[in-house]
Structure formats: C-alpha cells, structure tokens
Design an enzyme around this catalytic site. Structure first.
Site, PDB file in Angstrom:
ATOM      1  N   ASP A 169       0.850  -1.183   0.000  1.00 11.35           N
ATOM      2  CA  ASP A 169       0.000   0.000   0.000  1.00 11.35           C
ATOM      3  C   ASP A 169       0.896   1.246   0.000  1.00 11.35           C
ATOM      4  O   ASP A 169       1.836   1.316  -0.782  1.00 11.35           O
ATOM      5  CB  ASP A 169      -0.967  -0.039   1.190  1.00 11.35           C
ATOM      6  N   TYR A 294      -3.082  11.109   1.286  1.00 14.65           N
ATOM      7  CA  TYR A 294      -3.634  11.058  -0.069  1.00 14.65           C
ATOM      8  C   TYR A 294      -3.614  12.448  -0.702  1.00 14.65           C
ATOM      9  O   TYR A 294      -3.289  12.602  -1.882  1.00 14.65           O
ATOM     10  CB  TYR A 294      -5.068  10.517  -0.031  1.00 14.65           C
ATOM     11  N   HIS A 345      -4.473  -7.918  -0.086  1.00 14.34           N
ATOM     12  CA  HIS A 345      -3.797  -6.641   0.097  1.00 14.34           C
ATOM     13  C   HIS A 345      -3.080  -6.537   1.440  1.00 14.34           C
ATOM     14  O   HIS A 345      -2.005  -5.947   1.525  1.00 14.34           O
ATOM     15  CB  HIS A 345      -4.822  -5.519  -0.038  1.00 14.34           C
TER      16      HIS A 345
END
Length: 367
Positions: A169, A294, A345
């Site tokens: 990630d 982000y 993930h």
C-alpha cells in the site's frame, strides 16, 4: 541528535469510557437496499461489530499484547515518530524497516515481527506521520519523498547504515522511494509492485486481460475513498473522528474488499484483530490526519524513476491491483518474484507465514 525515547501504548480510561458511550448511542441509518455489500458494509454486520466493540472487546488485553514489542518515539524533521524496534538475537542480524499503509497500522505486522526477528532481522516498524501514535503534521509537505527521507534518517539514528525496506500500500510507494534515493538501503521488497501496461498492448494475454479488468473495475467502483481522501480529507475527518461506528465501517469495508476472504472478512480476520487496527485510528483521532497523505500525494507526487537496487516481490492473488511481472520490470530491478497461492492486500496480516518466509528468503540474498 534527537533522543530516542521508550514508549508504551496506554490509552486513557476516559477514551474507552467515551468510546462505549458513543457506540451505545449511535444513530444508525436505515438498512441497505441490497442483500450484499455493494452499497457498503451491511447495517446488521456493522451493528454486530459495534456491539462487540462496546461490550465484548477487551482493549486492555489487546494493548498488553501490542506492548510486548519494544516501542519508541523520536523527533524527525520536527515531528514525533512512533516506531517498533525489535532486535534479533542472531549475531548476523540484518536491519529491516517495514511500512504499513491505509487503512492499516503497525497492527498489520504484529504476526510477523517475531518470526522475522527469529529469522535474523532487526525489525523497525514505524507509524506513518498522522497515523497511530506518530505526530500529526501541522503544515503541508509530509508526502512520500519526505517520509522516505525521514525513514532513512530513522535507520541512521538507530545505527544502521545498511538496511533493507519492505512495504505494501503506501508502504510500497514509500519503500520504492527509499530504494530510489536513500543510500543506506541496499534492497527492497514489496507485496504491491506498481507497473504499467505496454503502450502497444494490442493482444493482451489472459493475465494481462485480468489485470486490465481489475484496474477498470477499481476505477469504476473502488476509488471513491481515494478521491475523497485526496481532495477533502478535512471534511471527511469531522464524521469519522466523531463517530466510532463511522470509523469502524470506513475501515472494515476495505478489510472485506481487499483481502482474500471469500466474501466475508471474518474468514481471514477475527473481530478483535480488525478492532485492534480500528482502535489505532479511533484512540488517536487520526482519521483526518491519516487521510491527508492522499492529499499530499495528489498535490506533491509519489516519486519517480526506476528502483535500481535489488527488488523482491511477493505477488498475492487478491491484491487490489495485481500487475504482471513484465509490467513491473521497467520500474524495479526485480531479482526475486514469488507468485503466492492465497492472500490479498493485507499480506502480513492475512498470510503471516507466507509473507515472513518470502521476506526472509529475499533479504537473505543481500544480508
């Protein structure tokens, strides 16, 4: 040089009392209009998890379990960074920094830290800026490049001038940036390699068709959280920092969507394991500060150029974007690639034995 200070997790009783009150007083929405997860986490399951969190989950026991790891804080570039630093007893131990992403935390690595130290690695596991028990940036600029520099500074401060880095990630993006530019890093390993399809892809193979379909589906149905956190993290934070049920659903949705769980997260994780991770967001009120990574990435970039140090890849079948190896060759100096039989993930959290074994096998080639 800034001091390295011992740290223990100790969430105040008042936070736990407030949490139970908020959970018991949650104002719930009506149920979804479908019989699956296509509109989000179903109401019945969210209420089940919230009830367990309020009345069945024992944070103090979970806190004690996390405190079995040696933890510290240190100031880097004006920000307090929390990290686990677990030493191996082996005389030839190799330093390894492992980095989580969103919606993860150091909890993701709780099942692999001890196996990695037993395998001969000094494990350093930091909390990202704005996540968990690390400080929250009060100004802009804490993007991928700055975190990579901070991690290299952390390793130097701990006495490691030669080390490896691992991540998935955001941890994959940060680890790649470390591999590009930080001289102390001699090799990297990732479970989420990032590549791109060839420009002249006229007759895609079955593997390439699957990858392209996954990318298209994610862009259509799976990127809403990304867009919100990349554009309006502050607005999102008001709801998530105030509502434990909201924070719970925001994270658990991804545990279900991104893991190899055959449709239900408890096929892979226990309720307590998911709540351990949620607690690191709730207890530290870090929904907005974590989401800002982000925004930083969207405004400041995610690093560029190939990674030239040796790179190991563990390719798990349910990774959110699973790239064929040849799509990644231009981005990394790949010397090790393992196609895993299962897992998604949250690789270290879902399949700790497969994850730790592959990480150890790769870094044993460069120690």
């Amino acid at each position: 040089m800034s001091a390295v200070t011992p740290f223990r997790i100790a969430v105040p009783d008042a936070v736990l009392t407030d949490l139970q009150t908020r959970l018991d007083n949650t104002r719930w929405p009506e149920a979804e209009c479908v019989d699956d997860w296509s509109q989000g986490v179903p109401l019945a399951y969210t209420r089940e998890l919230a009830d367990h969190w309020a009345h069945g989950y024992d944070w103090r026991a979970r806190e004690t379990a996390l405190n079995r790891f040696d933890q510290f804080t240190t100031e880097i570039d004006g920000l307090d960074i929390h990290f686990i630093h677990q030493l191996s007893s082996r005389p030839d131990a190799f330093p390894l920094i492992i980095t989580h992403g969103w919606p993860g935390s150091v909890v993701e690595f709780a099942k692999v830290i001890e196996p990695l130290t037993d395998a001969g690695f000094h494990v350093v596991c930091p909390s990202l800026p704005g996540y968990g028990f690390s400080g929250k940036p009060a100004s802009t600029g804490w993007g991928i490049e700055r975190i990579a520099r901070a991690w290299d500074q952390l390793m130097t401060r701990l006495g490691y001038d030669r080390y490896g880095a691992q991540g998935g990630d955001w941890g994959s993006v940060i680890t790649s940036q470390i591999g590009r530019h930080e001289r102390g890093c001699v090799a990297i390993h990732t479970n989420m390699p990032m590549g791109r399809p060839p420009k002249d892809l006229a007759n895609p193979t079955a593997e390439e068709q699957e990858a392209l379909a996954t990318i298209a589906d994610r862009q259509k149905w799976g990127d809403g959280y990304f867009k919100q956190q990349a554009t309006r993290p502050q607005t999102l934070g008001y709801g998530l920092v105030d509502s434990p049920a909201g924070q719970l659903a925001w994270i658990v949705e991804k545990f279900r969507e991104w893991s190899d769980c055959d449709g239900h997260p408890e096929n892979v994780f226990t309720k307590d394991e998911m709540l351990d991770n949620v607690m690191l967001y709730w207890a530290t009120a870090s929904a907005a500060s974590s989401a800002r990574l982000y925004w930083e990435s969207a405004t400041g970039g995610r690093g560029a150029g190939p990674v030239r140090v040796p790179t190991g890849v563990a390719s798990f079948p349910k990774e959110i974007i699973r790239m064929p190896r040849h799509w990644c060759e231009d981005s990394y100096h790949i010397t090790h690639w393992t196609t895993m039989p299962r897992g998604g993930h949250f690789a270290a959290f879902e399949q700790p034995e497969l994850f730790a074994g592959d990480v150890a096998a790769f870094f044993d080639t460069v120690r």
